[in-house]
Motif scaffolding. Structure first.
Motif, mmCIF file in Angstrom:
data_model
loop_
_atom_site.group_PDB
_atom_site.id
_atom_site.type_symbol
_atom_site.label_atom_id
_atom_site.label_comp_id
_atom_site.label_asym_id
_atom_site.label_seq_id
_atom_site.Cartn_x
_atom_site.Cartn_y
_atom_site.Cartn_z
ATOM 1 N N ALA A 74 0.889 -1.318 -0.085
ATOM 2 C CA ALA A 74 0.198 -0.093 -0.009
ATOM 3 C C ALA A 74 0.766 1.113 -0.032
ATOM 4 C CB ALA A 74 -1.057 0.043 1.240
ATOM 5 N N TRP A 75 1.945 1.168 0.556
ATOM 6 C CA TRP A 75 2.703 2.267 0.984
ATOM 7 C C TRP A 75 3.488 2.633 -0.477
ATOM 8 C CZ3 TRP A 75 7.588 3.511 -0.537
ATOM 9 C CH2 TRP A 75 8.286 4.557 0.224
ATOM 10 N N ARG A 76 3.735 1.467 -1.188
ATOM 11 C CA ARG A 76 4.602 1.787 -2.508
ATOM 12 C C ARG A 76 3.696 2.331 -3.624
ATOM 13 N NH1 ARG A 76 5.999 -1.258 -7.385
ATOM 14 N NH2 ARG A 76 8.372 -1.025 -7.691
ATOM 15 N N ARG A 77 2.315 2.018 -3.378
ATOM 16 C CA ARG A 77 1.439 2.305 -4.417
ATOM 17 C C ARG A 77 0.742 3.887 -4.212
ATOM 18 N NH1 ARG A 77 0.173 -0.688 -9.054
ATOM 19 N NH2 ARG A 77 0.333 -3.008 -8.317
ATOM 20 N N THR A 78 0.963 4.168 -2.670
ATOM 21 C CA THR A 78 0.251 5.703 -2.336
ATOM 22 C C THR A 78 1.320 6.541 -2.145
ATOM 23 O OG1 THR A 78 -1.321 4.088 -1.325
ATOM 24 C CG2 THR A 78 -1.220 6.560 -0.528
ATOM 25 N N VAL A 79 2.233 6.558 -1.290
ATOM 26 C CA VAL A 79 2.988 7.526 -0.884
ATOM 27 C C VAL A 79 3.632 8.191 -2.063
ATOM 28 C CG1 VAL A 79 4.974 8.234 0.771
ATOM 29 C CG2 VAL A 79 3.265 6.734 1.719
ATOM 30 N N PRO A 80 4.627 7.360 -2.722
ATOM 31 C CA PRO A 80 5.360 8.213 -3.977
ATOM 32 C C PRO A 80 4.496 8.746 -4.799
ATOM 33 C CG PRO A 80 6.384 6.007 -3.624
ATOM 34 C CD PRO A 80 5.072 5.693 -2.908
ATOM 35 N N ALA A 81 3.305 8.579 -4.827
ATOM 36 C CA ALA A 81 2.446 9.391 -5.979
ATOM 37 C C ALA A 81 1.666 10.561 -5.171
ATOM 38 C CB ALA A 81 1.257 8.369 -6.197
ATOM 39 N N LEU A 82 1.870 10.754 -3.918
ATOM 40 C CA LEU A 82 1.502 12.083 -3.234
ATOM 41 C C LEU A 82 1.898 13.401 -3.811
ATOM 42 C CD1 LEU A 82 0.942 10.854 0.442
ATOM 43 C CD2 LEU A 82 -0.784 11.183 -1.110
ATOM 44 N N GLY A 83 1.446 14.211 -4.061
ATOM 45 C CA GLY A 83 2.067 15.598 -4.340
ATOM 46 C C GLY A 83 2.312 16.260 -2.842
ATOM 47 N N SER A 126 -0.494 17.511 -0.906
ATOM 48 C CA SER A 126 -1.823 16.313 -0.527
ATOM 49 C C SER A 126 -1.818 16.603 0.962
ATOM 50 C CB SER A 126 -1.122 15.198 -0.797
ATOM 51 O OG SER A 126 -2.132 14.137 -0.294
ATOM 52 N N PRO A 127 -3.056 16.705 1.301
ATOM 53 C CA PRO A 127 -3.116 16.716 2.895
ATOM 54 C C PRO A 127 -2.388 15.511 3.775
ATOM 55 C CG PRO A 127 -5.339 16.723 2.066
ATOM 56 C CD PRO A 127 -4.277 16.519 0.823
ATOM 57 N N LEU A 128 -2.227 14.264 2.861
ATOM 58 C CA LEU A 128 -1.757 13.159 3.349
ATOM 59 C C LEU A 128 -0.047 13.202 3.450
ATOM 60 C CD1 LEU A 128 -3.782 10.309 1.960
ATOM 61 C CD2 LEU A 128 -3.553 11.079 4.292
ATOM 62 N N ALA A 129 0.413 14.400 2.717
ATOM 63 C CA ALA A 129 1.839 14.345 2.588
ATOM 64 C C ALA A 129 2.513 14.619 4.054
ATOM 65 C CB ALA A 129 2.391 15.415 1.548
ATOM 66 N N GLY A 130 3.386 13.913 4.413
ATOM 67 C CA GLY A 130 3.974 13.946 5.734
ATOM 68 C C GLY A 130 3.368 13.220 6.843
ATOM 69 N N SER A 131 2.216 12.681 6.566
ATOM 70 C CA SER A 131 1.430 12.111 7.655
ATOM 71 C C SER A 131 1.315 10.776 7.837
ATOM 72 C CB SER A 131 -0.162 12.668 7.790
ATOM 73 O OG SER A 131 -0.904 12.406 6.653
ATOM 74 N N LEU A 132 1.736 10.195 6.450
ATOM 75 C CA LEU A 132 1.788 8.700 6.388
ATOM 76 C C LEU A 132 3.197 8.102 6.624
ATOM 77 C CD1 LEU A 132 -0.149 8.067 3.187
ATOM 78 C CD2 LEU A 132 -0.877 7.953 5.565
ATOM 79 N N PRO A 133 3.433 7.056 7.062
ATOM 80 C CA PRO A 133 4.763 6.408 7.519
ATOM 81 C C PRO A 133 5.664 6.283 6.660
ATOM 82 C CG PRO A 133 2.991 4.651 7.261
ATOM 83 C CD PRO A 133 2.363 5.815 6.934
ATOM 84 N N ILE A 134 6.946 6.556 7.108
ATOM 85 C CA ILE A 134 8.128 6.458 6.114
ATOM 86 C C ILE A 134 8.669 5.005 6.295
ATOM 87 C CG2 ILE A 134 8.860 8.764 5.981
ATOM 88 C CD1 ILE A 134 10.785 8.409 7.973
ATOM 89 N N GLY A 135 8.374 4.541 7.282
ATOM 90 C CA GLY A 135 8.677 3.112 7.515
ATOM 91 C C GLY A 135 9.505 2.816 8.664
ATOM 92 N N PRO A 136 9.812 1.563 9.112
ATOM 93 C CA PRO A 136 10.512 1.300 10.209
ATOM 94 C C PRO A 136 12.109 1.520 10.243
ATOM 95 C CG PRO A 136 9.825 -0.609 9.337
ATOM 96 C CD PRO A 136 9.372 0.310 8.501
ATOM 97 N N VAL A 137 12.553 2.497 9.300
ATOM 98 C CA VAL A 137 13.805 2.640 9.004
ATOM 99 C C VAL A 137 14.657 2.564 10.396
ATOM 100 C CG1 VAL A 137 15.820 3.786 8.299
ATOM 101 C CG2 VAL A 137 13.611 3.733 6.751
#
Length: 191
Positions: free
Chosen positions: A98-107, A110-121
């Motif tokens: 889901a991350w792969r299909r969603t996060v890179p496509a956000l502008g 987008s209200p979601l930019a910065g609020s979705l996880p970047i992963g457990p790095v």
């Protein structure tokens, strides 16, 4: 007042949203389709989440990868193998897809930019450092014999394979992990 909310519906709705995000990103995660897959009415979704963005945020937050192995099995090679295979499993999870299909496509707007996880790095990097520290204490490697970047490079290779071949299978991943262990980790072991 009224009947208490059924927590099982929350789980079904969040799972449906995450599955749709994994299949096609935000465009595929239409609330009508989420409702259909979860077996609920759209009003049920809106009673829990005021917007699609809120639902998407909770779908990501409601999934805990929890796959970073921390147990010491007494061998650097085996610890590395478990770490790399666990990373591969995490990347095959619905959340990662889901991350792969969603996060890179956000502008950026987008209200979601910065609020979705970047992963457990951070968790993975800590696991690498702990694993190498244990191997040094056991005497498997010299104090300066294996830089953490070597194991992190192996992790990065597993991630690069995910980016370039997201439908790769577990058998191919196991072959890659064994090659990484042979080339990157084994040469640093003390005889």
């Amino acid at each position: 007042m009224g009947r208490p909310r059924d927590p099982a519906l929350d789980v079904a709705i969040l799972r449906a949203a995450l599955d749709l995000l994994a299949e096609g990103g935000l465009e595929a995660c239409a609330l009508d389709e989420v409702a259909r897959r979860a077996g609920v009415g759209k009003a049920t979704i809106y009673r829990r989440w005021p917007s699609k963005d809120d639902l998407v945020r909770d779908a990501f937050e409601g999934t805990d990868l929890g796959l970073v192995p921390t147990e010491d099995v007494g061998s650097l090679v085996e610890d590395c193998r478990r770490l790399l295979l666990a990373l591969g499993a995490a990347l095959r999870s619905p959340r990662a897809r889901a991350w792969r299909r969603t996060v890179p496509a956000l502008g950026v707007d987008s209200p979601l930019a910065g609020s979705l996880p970047i992963g457990p790095v951070e968790a993975w990097n800590e696991a690498v450092l702990d694993m190498l520290d244990r191997a040094r204490r056991r005497g498997e490697v010299a104090a300066d014999g294996l830089h953490p970047l070597v194991v992190q490079a192996a992790c990065s290779t597993v991630m690069a394979r995910w980016f370039t071949n997201p439908d790769g299978d577990e058998a191919g991943e196991r072959v890659l992990v064994e090659q990484l262990l042979t080339v990157l980790v084994a040469p640093h072991l003390r005889p």
